[in-house]
Write an enzyme that holds these catalytic residues in place. Structure first.
Site, PDB file in Angstrom:
ATOM      1  N   ASP A   1       0.866  -1.185   0.000  1.00  0.00           N
ATOM      2  CA  ASP A   1       0.000   0.000   0.000  1.00  0.00           C
ATOM      3  C   ASP A   1       0.898   1.228   0.000  1.00  0.00           C
ATOM      4  O   ASP A   1       1.949   1.232   0.635  1.00  0.00           O
ATOM      5  CB  ASP A   1      -0.906   0.005   1.239  1.00  0.00           C
ATOM      6  CG  ASP A   1      -1.985  -1.065   1.165  1.00  0.00           C
ATOM      7  OD1 ASP A   1      -2.470  -1.351   0.061  1.00  0.00           O
ATOM      8  OD2 ASP A   1      -2.342  -1.603   2.227  1.00  0.00           O
TER       9      ASP A   1
ATOM     10  N   ASP B   1      -6.906  -1.439  -4.692  1.00  0.00           N
ATOM     11  CA  ASP B   1      -7.972  -1.162  -3.730  1.00  0.00           C
ATOM     12  C   ASP B   1      -8.978  -0.163  -4.300  1.00  0.00           C
ATOM     13  O   ASP B   1     -10.190  -0.333  -4.144  1.00  0.00           O
ATOM     14  CB  ASP B   1      -7.393  -0.605  -2.427  1.00  0.00           C
ATOM     15  CG  ASP B   1      -6.466  -1.573  -1.726  1.00  0.00           C
ATOM     16  OD1 ASP B   1      -6.591  -2.797  -1.937  1.00  0.00           O
ATOM     17  OD2 ASP B   1      -5.591  -1.101  -0.971  1.00  0.00           O
TER      18      ASP B   1
END
Length: 170
Positions: free
Chosen positions: A122, A136
């Protein structure tokens, strides 16, 4: 199934594959760029209200089930299986291919991270929100679009049903 519906269905499958591949490639490319730009655990200012970070998530949404790879794998496989079944039954619905491609591409991008890196990379971090990545974003937007597609079809079907009921009553 008519010949036109079969053609539309085949086109929809190709579109899902194309969208999924684009999402997968862009996701992996942006993750590699972020890993090169930011050391793990560090933060760099990127845009107003968005920082670049380099963190790993071995769970699913909001780090749920972190440290439980078997549960995560079962959840992801179950979701992809359900999505595949739904799409194959609804591939002629307008924009079903786009929602499915976005969801599949995002899921596969994160699955590839789990296989190669042991966790999802991330790199985008807004204030007061967990870090996330392009996969995402694609999953969230794909889910929103999927709800719109299903709801639009439901309303259209309901409209036909109530119009038929009105005709039968009159």
């Amino acid at each position: 199934m008519s010949r036109d519906e079969a053609r539309i269905g085949r086109l929809a499958v190709r579109r899902v594959a194309a969208v999924g591949l684009v999402v997968l490639v862009l996701d992996q490319l942006t993750k590699r760029l972020a890993v090169q730009a930011v050391d793990r655990g560090h933060r760099e200012t990127f845009l107003p209200l968005i920082d670049l970070v380099h963190v790993r998530n071995d769970g699913v949404a909001f780090s749920s089930f972190a440290g439980s790879p078997v549960i995560v794998a079962l959840l992801v496989l179950g979701a992809l299986g359900a999505l595949t079944v739904w799409f194959l039954r609804n591939r002629t619905r307008p924009l079903a291919w786009l929602a499915t491609g976005m969801l599949a591409g995002g899921a596969l991008g994160n699955v590839l991270d789990r296989i190669v890196e042991g966790a999802v990379i991330d790199f985008l971090k807004p204030p007061n929100w967990p870090a996330f990545n392009l996969a995402d974003m694609s999953i969230v937007l794909g889910m929103i679009l999927l709800v719109v597609v299903v709801e639009r079809d439901h309303r259209r079907t309901q409209g036909r049903g109530s119009a038929g009921a009105q005709t039968q009553r009159g």
